[in-house]
Write a protein that holds these residues in place. Structure first.
Motif, short mmCIF file in Angstrom:
data_model
loop_
_atom_site.label_atom_id
_atom_site.label_comp_id
_atom_site.label_asym_id
_atom_site.label_seq_id
_atom_site.Cartn_x
_atom_site.Cartn_y
_atom_site.Cartn_z
N MET A 138 1.05 -1.19 0.05
CA MET A 138 -0.11 0.25 0.13
C MET A 138 0.87 1.19 0.09
N ASN A 139 0.42 2.27 -0.54
CA ASN A 139 1.18 3.45 -0.53
C ASN A 139 0.60 4.47 0.54
N ILE A 140 1.86 4.78 1.40
CA ILE A 140 1.37 5.26 2.72
C ILE A 140 2.15 6.52 3.04
N VAL A 141 1.77 7.67 3.36
CA VAL A 141 2.39 8.82 3.64
C VAL A 141 2.54 8.94 5.24
N VAL A 142 3.58 9.23 5.89
CA VAL A 142 3.71 9.62 7.33
C VAL A 142 4.18 10.93 7.56
N VAL A 143 3.50 11.78 8.21
CA VAL A 143 3.76 13.03 8.29
C VAL A 143 4.21 13.33 9.75
N GLY A 144 5.57 13.90 9.76
CA GLY A 144 6.07 14.13 11.02
C GLY A 144 7.11 12.81 11.42
N THR A 145 8.56 13.33 11.35
CA THR A 145 9.77 12.17 11.58
C THR A 145 10.13 12.23 13.05
N GLY A 146 9.15 12.55 13.86
CA GLY A 146 9.61 12.43 15.13
C GLY A 146 9.84 11.08 15.64
N TYR A 147 9.69 10.83 16.90
CA TYR A 147 9.65 9.50 17.36
C TYR A 147 8.71 8.56 17.06
N VAL A 148 7.63 9.00 17.02
CA VAL A 148 6.25 8.08 16.69
C VAL A 148 6.49 8.06 15.05
N GLY A 149 6.64 9.20 14.31
CA GLY A 149 6.45 9.08 12.89
C GLY A 149 7.57 8.26 12.29
N LEU A 150 8.90 8.50 12.76
CA LEU A 150 9.90 7.71 12.16
C LEU A 150 9.69 6.25 12.33
N VAL A 151 9.61 5.87 13.49
CA VAL A 151 9.47 4.62 13.88
C VAL A 151 8.29 3.82 13.02
N THR A 152 7.06 4.36 13.23
CA THR A 152 5.84 3.91 12.68
C THR A 152 6.33 3.79 11.05
N GLY A 153 6.83 5.09 10.37
CA GLY A 153 7.08 4.94 8.83
C GLY A 153 7.86 3.74 8.66
N THR A 154 9.15 3.83 9.16
CA THR A 154 10.04 2.74 8.81
C THR A 154 9.65 1.45 8.94
#
Ligand code: UDX
Length: 451
Positions: free
Chosen positions: A1-17
Motif C-alpha cells: 500500500m502507498n502510505i505517507v507519514v507526516v512528522g519524523t519525530g519518534y512516533v512518525g519515524l519508527v512507524t514509517g520505517t
C-alpha cells in the motif's frame, strides 16, 4: 500500500520505517529540511535500537522515501498518518496546532480519496475536527481514523512488530478493512472500536501506567516508615496476575515525552468536561514529590547541600535512550541548584548532548563518570543505566570527598554499597538496623508448594 507519514519525530519515524519493513511503500514527510537530508542518507536523528539499520535497509529496497513537501508526497497516497507533536500548552492542554496545520494543508493539496490516520496522541474529538478541517477545502471522501501508538523509547522497533494490541478507531467498514490490511502482517489482537474510544484508550493506558508508578512510589514512602522493602512488596504484589509485575519499580517518578504530557492533558480533558479527576491529580502530585524526597535525602546525608559539589549520575528520563524530555533528573538538577549546590556535575552514556540544550548552564557535563566524582560531596543516581551497576564503586568511593550516594532508581545493592563505605540511601528499601542482620536484597524465597 502507498502510505505517507507526516512528522519524523519518534512516533512518525519508527512507524514509517516499520511500515516500510512490512512491505508498504512509505514516504515520510517533515518540514525540517536538515532532518530529511540526514534521513535520505540513512542517518537516524534519534537514538533507537535497530532503527537506523532498518531505515538503511528500506531506503535500499526502495520502500522508504523522505520528502519535505506534503503536496508532492500525497499525490499517490492511499493512507496518510499524522504523527506530529502534541506538546502541552501552559494550561496542560495538548497543543494541536501542528496537527491542525497538517489537516489544513491536506485539505488544500488532496485530489483523491484517502484515509487519514491520527497517530499523534490527541484529545477525544480531534479526529472529527481534523475531518472537518480537511473537508473545508477538499470535497472527496476522507475518513479520519484513530490509531494510537504505544511504542516505548528504547524498544520502539520491537514494540512495533510485537505489540500487545493494535487499536483502530474507525467510522466505516471500509476504513476498518483498509486499516486491518495495513497491519495484516503484525500478529496481535486488533481492537476495532469507535474513534472516540480509541482516542480515550491511549490516554487511559498511559494514565493507568503512571498511576501504577505513583502508587508504588507511595507504597515505597510508607515502606521506609514501617521498615519494609518496596522491592519485596512489589514482587509479592506482582505475582497476583490481576496486578502484574510491570511498572512497579519505585524511584524518582516518571518522566519522558509522553507520560507527563498525556497525564496533564487527560486531567485537563476531564476538567473541561466538568469532571474532577481526583486520582489523576494525586498521581501528578506524587510524581512531583518523589523528586523532592530524593533531594531531601541527599540534603540530609550531606548535612546540607549549600556550597556542596554534587554529581548526578544519569540524565536521560530512563535507560537506553538519549531523551531528556521531562526527565526526573532535569527536575532534580534544578532543585539541587535552588538548594544552593555550588558545583553540579553530570554524566550520562547517551544523553549529554541533549541535556546540554536544556540543563542550566551551571551544570558541568562529564564524559567520564570517574572524572565527575572526583572531590564530590554527594551523588544522586538518576537514571537506571545497566552500566552504572558495573562501575568500579570502590574506586568511586575513594575518589569522592564524602561518599554520600542516593540511589533514585534502586539500581544498586544497599548492603554492598554500605559495606563499601557509602552513606547510601535509596527509595523505599529500609535495611534492618542491626549490623548483624542477615538482610540481603531480593531475599524473597519463593517456595513452590502444591496449589
Ligand atoms: C511510554 C509508554 O510506556 C508507551 O506505551 C507510550 O507510547 C509512550 O510513553 P516511554 O515514554 O518510552 O513510553 O517510557 P516508559 O518505559 O513507559 O517509562 C516512562 C517513565 O516511567 C520513565 O521515566 C521510567 O523511568 C518511569 N518508570 C517506568 C518508573 O519510574 N517505574 C516503572 O516501574 C516503570
Amino acid at each position: 500500500m502507498n502510505i505517507v507519514v507526516v512528522g519524523t519525530g519518534y512516533v512518525g519515524l519508527v512507524t514509517g520505517t516499520c511500515l516500510a519493513d512490512l512491505g508498504h511503500r512509505v514516504t515520510c514527510v517533515d518540514i525540517d529540511a536538515r532532518k530529511i537530508d540526514f534521513l535520505k542518507r540513512g542517518t537516524s536523528p534519534i537514538y533507537e535500537e535497530g532503527l537506523e539499520a532498518l531505515i538503511q535497509k528500506n531506503i535500499h529496497l526502495g520502500n522508504l522515501l523522505f520528502f519535505t513537501s506534503l503536496t508532492s508526497a500525497v499525490s499517490d497516497a492511499e493512507i496518510i498518518f499524522i504523527a506530529v507533536g502534541t506538546p502541552s500548552d501552559v494550561s496542560g492542554k495538548a497543543d494541536l496546532q501542528y496537527v491542525y496545520a497538517v489537516a489544513n494543508e491536506l485539505g488544500q493539496c488532496l485530489d483523491h480519496n484517502v484515509i487519514v490516520v491520527n497517530k499523534s496522541t490527541v484529545p477525544v474529538g480531534t479526529a472529527a475536527e481534523v475531518g472537518r478541517m480537511i473537508a473545508q477545502n477538499f470535497s472527496g471522501a476522507c475518513e479520519v481514523v484513530s490509531c494510537p501508538e504505544f511504542l516505548r523509547e528504547g524498544t520502539a522497533v520491537n514494540d512495533f512488530f510485537h505489540p500487545d494490541r493494535i487499536v483502530l478507531g474507525v467510522r466505516s467498514r471500509a476504513a476498518e478493512d483498509v486499516m486491518l490490511k495495513v497491519f495484516e502482517a503484525v500478529q496481535c489482537p486488533k481492537v476495532v472500536t469507535t474513534v472516540e474510544s480509541a482516542e480515550m484508550i491511549k490516554y487511559a493506558s498511559n494514565a493507568f501506567l503512571a498511576t501504577k508508578i505513583s502508587f508504588i512510589n507511595e507504597i515505597a514512602n510508607i515502606c521506609e516508615r514501617v521498615g519494609a522493602n518496596v522491592e519485596e512488596v512489589a514482587y509479592g504484589m506482582g505475582l497476583d496476575s490481576r496486578i502484574g509485575n510491570k511498572f512497579l519499580r519505585a524511584g524518582i517518578g516518571y518522566g519522558g515525552s509522553c507520560f507527563p504530557k498525556d497525564i496533564r492533558a487527560l486531567n485537563q480533558i476531564a476538567g473541561i468536561n466538568g469532571y474532577d479527576f481526583k486520582l489523576l491529580k494525586g498521581v501528578i502530585e506524587v510524581n512531583n514529590n518523589q523528586r523532592l524526597l530524593a533531594v531531601e535525602k541527599l540534603n540530609r546525608l550531606t548535612g546540607g547541600l549549600r556550597g556542596k559539589t554534587i554529581a548526578m549520575l544519569g540524565v536521560a528520563f530512563k535507560s537506553n535512550t538519549d531523551d531528556v524530555r521531562e526527565s526526573a533528573a532535569i527536575d532534580i538538577s534544578e532543585l539541587l541548584l535552588e538548594r544552593g549546590v555550588r558545583y553540579l556535575r553530570t554524566h550520562d552514556p547517551a544523553a549529554l548532548m541533549n541535556a546540554k540544550k536544556i540543563l542550566d548552564k551551571r551544570v558541568a557535563l562529564f564524559e567520564d563518570p570517574y572524572a565527575m566524582v572526583q572531590g564530590c560531596d554527594g551523588m544522586m543516581l538518576a537514571t537506571e543505566w545497566e552500566q552504572f551497576r558495573h562501575l568500579d564503586w570502590q574506586k568511586i568511593r575513594s575518589m569522592m570527598r564524602t561518599p554520600v550516594l542516593v540511589d533514585g532508581r534502586n539500581l544498586l545493592d544497599p548492603v554492598r554499597m554500605q559495606r563499601l563505605g557509602f552513606l547510601y540511601d535509596s527509595i523505599g528499601r529500609t535495611l534492618t538496623a542491626s549490623p548483624s542482620s542477615q538482610f540481603k536484597t531480593n531475599r524473597v524465597v519463593v517456595r513452590e508448594g502444591n496449589k
